[in-house]
Design a protein around this motif. Structure first.
Motif, PDB file in Angstrom:
ATOM      1  N   LYS A   3      -7.176 -18.990  12.482  1.00 13.30           N
ATOM      2  CA  LYS A   3      -7.546 -18.777  11.091  1.00 13.30           C
ATOM      3  C   LYS A   3      -8.748 -17.851  10.981  1.00 13.30           C
ATOM      4  N   GLU A   4      -8.808 -17.151   9.850  1.00 15.08           N
ATOM      5  CA  GLU A   4      -9.991 -16.401   9.502  1.00 15.08           C
ATOM      6  C   GLU A   4     -10.330 -16.721   8.073  1.00 15.08           C
ATOM      7  N   THR A   5     -11.600 -16.585   7.720  1.00 11.25           N
ATOM      8  CA  THR A   5     -12.028 -16.877   6.362  1.00 11.25           C
ATOM      9  C   THR A   5     -11.987 -15.616   5.516  1.00 11.25           C
ATOM     10  N   ALA A   6     -11.356 -15.731   4.357  1.00  9.23           N
ATOM     11  CA  ALA A   6     -11.249 -14.568   3.470  1.00  9.23           C
ATOM     12  C   ALA A   6     -12.329 -14.629   2.407  1.00  9.23           C
ATOM     13  N   ARG A   7     -13.038 -13.530   2.216  1.00 10.29           N
ATOM     14  CA  ARG A   7     -13.995 -13.425   1.130  1.00 10.29           C
ATOM     15  C   ARG A   7     -13.435 -12.512   0.070  1.00 10.29           C
ATOM     16  N   GLY A   8     -13.782 -12.791  -1.174  1.00 12.71           N
ATOM     17  CA  GLY A   8     -13.456 -11.855  -2.236  1.00 12.71           C
ATOM     18  C   GLY A   8     -12.030 -11.942  -2.698  1.00 12.71           C
ATOM     19  N   ARG A   9     -11.276 -12.952  -2.269  1.00 15.20           N
ATOM     20  CA  ARG A   9      -9.904 -13.040  -2.730  1.00 15.20           C
ATOM     21  C   ARG A   9      -9.872 -13.519  -4.166  1.00 15.20           C
ATOM     22  N   ALA A  10      -8.777 -13.308  -4.841  1.00 16.61           N
ATOM     23  CA  ALA A  10      -8.651 -13.635  -6.253  1.00 16.61           C
ATOM     24  C   ALA A  10      -7.906 -14.947  -6.411  1.00 16.61           C
ATOM     25  N   PRO A  11      -8.580 -16.036  -6.799  1.00 22.96           N
ATOM     26  CA  PRO A  11      -7.886 -17.307  -6.947  1.00 22.96           C
ATOM     27  C   PRO A  11      -6.801 -17.235  -8.000  1.00 22.96           C
ATOM     28  N   ASP A  45      -8.417   2.009  -4.159  1.00 16.22           N
ATOM     29  CA  ASP A  45      -7.269   1.737  -5.001  1.00 16.22           C
ATOM     30  C   ASP A  45      -6.002   1.744  -4.171  1.00 16.22           C
ATOM     31  N   GLY A  46      -5.706   0.646  -3.548  1.00 11.08           N
ATOM     32  CA  GLY A  46      -4.429   0.501  -2.892  1.00 11.08           C
ATOM     33  C   GLY A  46      -4.517   0.382  -1.389  1.00 11.08           C
ATOM     34  N   PRO A  47      -3.368   0.058  -0.779  1.00  9.43           N
ATOM     35  CA  PRO A  47      -3.299  -0.126   0.664  1.00  9.43           C
ATOM     36  C   PRO A  47      -3.377   1.210   1.409  1.00  9.43           C
ATOM     37  N   CYS A  48      -3.634   1.113   2.705  1.00 10.97           N
ATOM     38  CA  CYS A  48      -3.591   2.261   3.603  1.00 10.97           C
ATOM     39  C   CYS A  48      -2.476   2.034   4.619  1.00 10.97           C
ATOM     40  N   PRO A  49      -1.921   3.133   5.161  1.00  9.57           N
ATOM     41  CA  PRO A  49      -0.891   2.970   6.183  1.00  9.57           C
ATOM     42  C   PRO A  49      -1.408   2.098   7.338  1.00  9.57           C
ATOM     43  N   GLY A  50      -0.581   1.172   7.770  1.00 14.18           N
ATOM     44  CA  GLY A  50      -0.956   0.265   8.852  1.00 14.18           C
ATOM     45  C   GLY A  50      -1.467  -1.073   8.374  1.00 14.18           C
ATOM     46  N   ASP A  51      -1.820  -1.159   7.096  1.00 14.17           N
ATOM     47  CA  ASP A  51      -2.291  -2.440   6.562  1.00 14.17           C
ATOM     48  C   ASP A  51      -1.186  -3.491   6.622  1.00 14.17           C
ATOM     49  N   ARG A  52      -1.569  -4.716   6.963  1.00 12.54           N
ATOM     50  CA  ARG A  52      -0.682  -5.852   6.758  1.00 12.54           C
ATOM     51  C   ARG A  52      -0.842  -6.302   5.314  1.00 12.54           C
ATOM     52  N   LEU A  53      -0.027  -7.217   4.889  1.00 14.36           N
ATOM     53  CA  LEU A  53      -0.109  -7.750   3.526  1.00 14.36           C
ATOM     54  C   LEU A  53      -0.317  -9.251   3.619  1.00 14.36           C
ATOM     55  N   VAL A  54      -1.313  -9.755   2.907  1.00 15.01           N
ATOM     56  CA  VAL A  54      -1.658 -11.175   3.000  1.00 15.01           C
ATOM     57  C   VAL A  54      -1.658 -11.791   1.610  1.00 15.01           C
ATOM     58  N   LEU A  55      -1.429 -13.092   1.556  1.00 15.05           N
ATOM     59  CA  LEU A  55      -1.404 -13.784   0.270  1.00 15.05           C
ATOM     60  C   LEU A  55      -2.705 -13.576  -0.486  1.00 15.05           C
ATOM     61  N   ALA A  56      -2.594 -13.278  -1.785  1.00 17.64           N
ATOM     62  CA  ALA A  56      -3.790 -13.055  -2.585  1.00 17.64           C
ATOM     63  C   ALA A  56      -4.502 -14.353  -2.921  1.00 17.64           C
TER      64      ALA A  56
END
Ligand code: FES
Length: 199
Positions: A3-11, A45-56
């Motif tokens: 696990k890692e801790t996410a900061r700044g995510r939108a509840p 503004d937006g993803p970059c190539p190579g980014d994974r996608l994680v639950l918001a």
């Protein structure tokens, strides 16, 4: 499971249930560098190539790299943030980075749309081009995204075309691929995400 801790995510941003989120967590692959705190994202503004996608809205701040089967199993569209693997950063400083994911039968996609999808998963900006609300609803019977603010509808099988409502322009799309089932962005959004001025 690491696990890692996410900061700044939108509840509350993603439209999947807690149970579904926990199921996703249970099946998630681990991100390398366990125990490392996720650093604050740089606004973009937006993803970059190579980014994974994680639950918001991942429960307990767990970073979950989404897989094709996660989106296929979800009962609604899934809202994600891009995740920079190199810096272990969720790009969550800007709500414009939110990505809307939906699964459709790949056999129903035209060649061009299929090329930018991953096993039937289509990715779009989650921000309505009208006044910037977060789009959260997949209307499976109409095969359209619905924005609840003023009821604009977009067609993800037709390049995000506006089907109804006051939205002035298409929803920008994101090209994705998958490695071992894990979704990966292969481009930025097709256009700047967010509200447009009426022409
Ligand atoms: S903000 Fe989506 S329809 Fe108005």
């Amino acid at each position: 499971l690491q696990k890692e801790t996410a900061r700044g995510r939108a509840p509350g941003a993603a439209e999947i249930s807690r149970r579904e989120a926990l199921q996703l967590v249970a099946g998630a692959i681990a991100i390398s560098g366990s125990g490392t705190s996720v650093t604050a994202a740089t606004a973009q503004d937006g993803p970059c190539p190579g980014d994974r996608l994680v639950l918001a809205d991942a429960d307990d701040g767990v970073v979950v790299p989404l897989r094709i089967e996660d989106i296929k199993a979800a009962s609604n569209a899934v809202i994600a943030y891009p995740y920079d693997v190199a810096t272990k950063t969720i790009r969550s400083d800007s709500r414009l980075n939110k990505v809307l994911l939906v699964y459709v039968d790949p056999q129903t996609l035209d060649a061009e749309t299929k090329q930018r999808s991953a096993g039937g998963v289509l990715a779009y900006s989650a921000i309505c081009t009208h006044q910037g609300c977060v789009i959260s609803e997949w209307k499976a019977d109409e095969r359209s995204f619905l924005c609840f603010c003023h009821f604009s509808k977009f067609a993800p099988l037709e390049d995000g075309k506006v089907l109804a409502g006051p939205a002035p322009s298409n929803l920008p799309y994101l090209s994705v691929t998958a490695e071992d089932g894990v979704l990966i962005a292969t481009s930025p959004f097709s256009a700047t995400p967010g509200p447009r001025r009426p022409s």
